[in-house]
Design a protein around this motif. Structure first.
Motif, short mmCIF file in Angstrom:
data_model
loop_
_atom_site.label_atom_id
_atom_site.label_comp_id
_atom_site.label_asym_id
_atom_site.label_seq_id
_atom_site.Cartn_x
_atom_site.Cartn_y
_atom_site.Cartn_z
N GLU A 126 0.69 -1.04 -0.02
CA GLU A 126 -0.20 0.14 -0.19
C GLU A 126 0.76 1.22 0.03
OE1 GLU A 126 -3.49 0.17 -0.14
OE2 GLU A 126 -3.04 -1.61 -0.65
N MET A 127 2.19 1.15 0.24
CA MET A 127 2.93 2.34 0.24
C MET A 127 4.04 2.47 -0.89
SD MET A 127 3.56 2.16 4.39
CE MET A 127 5.11 2.32 4.22
N THR A 128 4.07 1.37 -1.78
CA THR A 128 4.90 1.22 -2.86
C THR A 128 4.18 1.51 -4.28
OG1 THR A 128 5.91 -0.46 -1.55
CG2 THR A 128 6.63 -0.28 -3.66
N PHE A 129 4.62 2.15 -5.13
CA PHE A 129 3.96 2.60 -6.24
C PHE A 129 4.83 2.66 -7.82
CE2 PHE A 129 2.27 4.97 -2.42
CZ PHE A 129 1.15 5.04 -2.78
N ILE A 130 4.26 2.32 -8.52
CA ILE A 130 4.78 2.18 -9.82
C ILE A 130 3.89 3.44 -10.82
CG2 ILE A 130 5.61 0.09 -9.85
CD1 ILE A 130 2.86 -0.79 -11.34
N ARG A 131 4.71 3.72 -11.71
CA ARG A 131 4.12 4.59 -12.85
C ARG A 131 3.49 4.10 -14.07
NH1 ARG A 131 2.57 10.20 -12.28
NH2 ARG A 131 2.02 10.59 -14.32
N THR A 132 1.92 4.33 -14.31
CA THR A 132 1.42 4.07 -15.39
C THR A 132 1.72 5.02 -16.59
OG1 THR A 132 -0.74 4.71 -15.03
CG2 THR A 132 -0.28 2.36 -14.23
N TRP A 136 0.21 7.36 -10.90
CA TRP A 136 0.75 6.37 -9.78
C TRP A 136 -0.11 5.48 -9.45
CZ3 TRP A 136 5.91 6.37 -8.88
CH2 TRP A 136 6.80 7.30 -9.35
N VAL A 137 0.11 4.22 -9.46
CA VAL A 137 -0.80 3.12 -8.76
C VAL A 137 -0.05 2.34 -7.81
CG1 VAL A 137 -2.17 2.94 -10.67
CG2 VAL A 137 -0.40 1.46 -10.58
N LYS A 138 -0.47 2.15 -6.71
CA LYS A 138 -0.07 1.14 -5.62
C LYS A 138 0.17 -0.14 -6.23
CE LYS A 138 -2.78 3.25 -1.80
NZ LYS A 138 -3.99 2.77 -0.99
N VAL A 139 1.42 -1.00 -5.92
CA VAL A 139 1.48 -2.32 -6.32
C VAL A 139 0.62 -3.31 -6.09
CG1 VAL A 139 4.22 -1.77 -6.41
CG2 VAL A 139 2.93 -2.76 -4.60
N ILE A 150 10.08 3.02 -9.66
CA ILE A 150 9.20 2.56 -8.53
C ILE A 150 9.50 3.40 -7.34
CG2 ILE A 150 11.14 0.70 -8.04
CD1 ILE A 150 8.75 -0.88 -7.18
N ALA A 151 8.56 3.54 -6.51
CA ALA A 151 8.95 4.46 -5.47
C ALA A 151 7.90 3.97 -4.13
CB ALA A 151 8.49 5.93 -5.73
N LYS A 152 8.55 4.11 -2.89
CA LYS A 152 8.21 4.10 -1.53
C LYS A 152 7.91 5.33 -0.86
CE LYS A 152 9.82 -0.63 -0.43
NZ LYS A 152 8.67 -1.28 0.34
N VAL A 153 6.63 5.34 -0.28
CA VAL A 153 6.36 6.55 0.78
C VAL A 153 6.65 5.77 2.13
CG1 VAL A 153 4.84 8.03 1.42
CG2 VAL A 153 4.67 7.46 -0.95
N ASN A 170 9.43 -3.69 -16.43
CA ASN A 170 8.37 -3.69 -15.63
C ASN A 170 9.01 -3.88 -13.99
OD1 ASN A 170 5.80 -3.37 -14.46
ND2 ASN A 170 5.72 -5.63 -14.37
N PRO A 171 9.17 -2.55 -13.44
CA PRO A 171 9.79 -2.67 -12.02
C PRO A 171 8.88 -3.56 -11.03
CG PRO A 171 8.60 -0.60 -12.22
CD PRO A 171 8.64 -1.35 -13.54
N LYS A 172 9.63 -4.14 -10.10
CA LYS A 172 8.70 -5.15 -9.22
C LYS A 172 9.54 -4.77 -7.74
CE LYS A 172 8.26 -8.65 -12.68
NZ LYS A 172 8.56 -9.94 -13.11
N GLY A 173 8.97 -5.49 -6.97
CA GLY A 173 9.63 -5.65 -5.45
C GLY A 173 9.31 -6.82 -4.69
N ASN A 174 9.72 -6.92 -3.61
CA ASN A 174 9.39 -8.02 -2.57
C ASN A 174 8.83 -7.43 -1.37
OD1 ASN A 174 9.67 -10.20 -0.93
ND2 ASN A 174 11.49 -11.10 -1.71
#
Length: 224
Positions: A126-132, A136-139, A150-153, A170-174
């Protein structure tokens, strides 16, 4: 200003990033996290990396000092550097095809581990975002990204940590508590034997909004 250190894990392409103005714990950047082995169809964490301190705490270089026969087996060699200045960290990784056939695999995933810093743990996405293309949308929403950004608040929404790359993918995360990481994944062109390509990336420590980050990204990575 961020400060850089070579990871205490010996001979790996890992950089420790500290920033006392923002962080109560260091981050770890793995550039790269994996090398793809074409014959065995597996990926592995590279070792036997040698480091050069160009300028203490602000400029490092590295190269893969693996045996030449193993590089040939993987058809891949790599080197890179990382610098800290102002409120950002810049890095570049160069991949070279040392095999006998054209390919676009080898170096894979640039990984920023944030789990040691409690404020960036985000198991719900809910605090990590990617850009369409336009927002910005939550992952957690699982929408496809347009930009390799990719960004974190952080948990009190005081500032933003963002990571970007100049190759569209496509950026990702864990989301796990550890490593709670961000990935900007390279997308290499088809390299003929002996040819190299360099990926350029940035990490931003940013007091501002996600839209402020995007505007800065557009200036730093025109055409992306």
């Amino acid at each position: 200003m961020p400060l850089l250190g070579i990871s205490p894990v010996p001979f790996q392409p890992h950089v420790v990033i500290a920033n006392s103005h923002y962080l109560s714990a260091s981050l770890i950047l793995r550039i790269p996290e994996y090398i793809h082995h074409p014959t065995e169809q597996v990926s592995f964490h590279p070792r036997n990396v040698s480091w050069e301190i160009v300028k203490p705490q602000t400029h490092l270089r590295f190269r893969w000092d693996e045996h030449e026969a193993f590089k040939k087996e993987c058809a891949t060699d790599f080197n890179g550097e990382i610098q800290a200045h102002g409120d950002e960290v810049t890095f570049e990784v160069t991949m070279r095809n040392v095999g006998d056939q054209p390919h676009n695999w080898g170096v894979s995933e640039f990984c920023l581990q944030t789990g040691a810093f409690f404020g960036f743990r985000d198991p719900e996405g809910e605090m990590t975002f990617i850009r369409t293309s336009d927002r910005w949308v939550k992952v957690s929403q699982r929408e496809p990204a347009v930009h390799n950004l990719i960004a974190k608040v952080n948990d009190v929404e005081e500032w933003v940590l963002a990571m970007a790359l100049d190759q569209r993918n496509n950026p990702k995360g864990n989301r796990l508590i550890w490593p709670s990481c961000l990935h900007t994944n390279p997308r290499w062109r088809q390299l003929v034997p002996g040819e190299s390509q360099t990926a350029h990336g940035k990490i931003y420590f940013f007091r501002g909004t996600l839209d402020d980050v995007y505007e800065r990204y557009r200036v730093d990575f025109p055409g992306q």
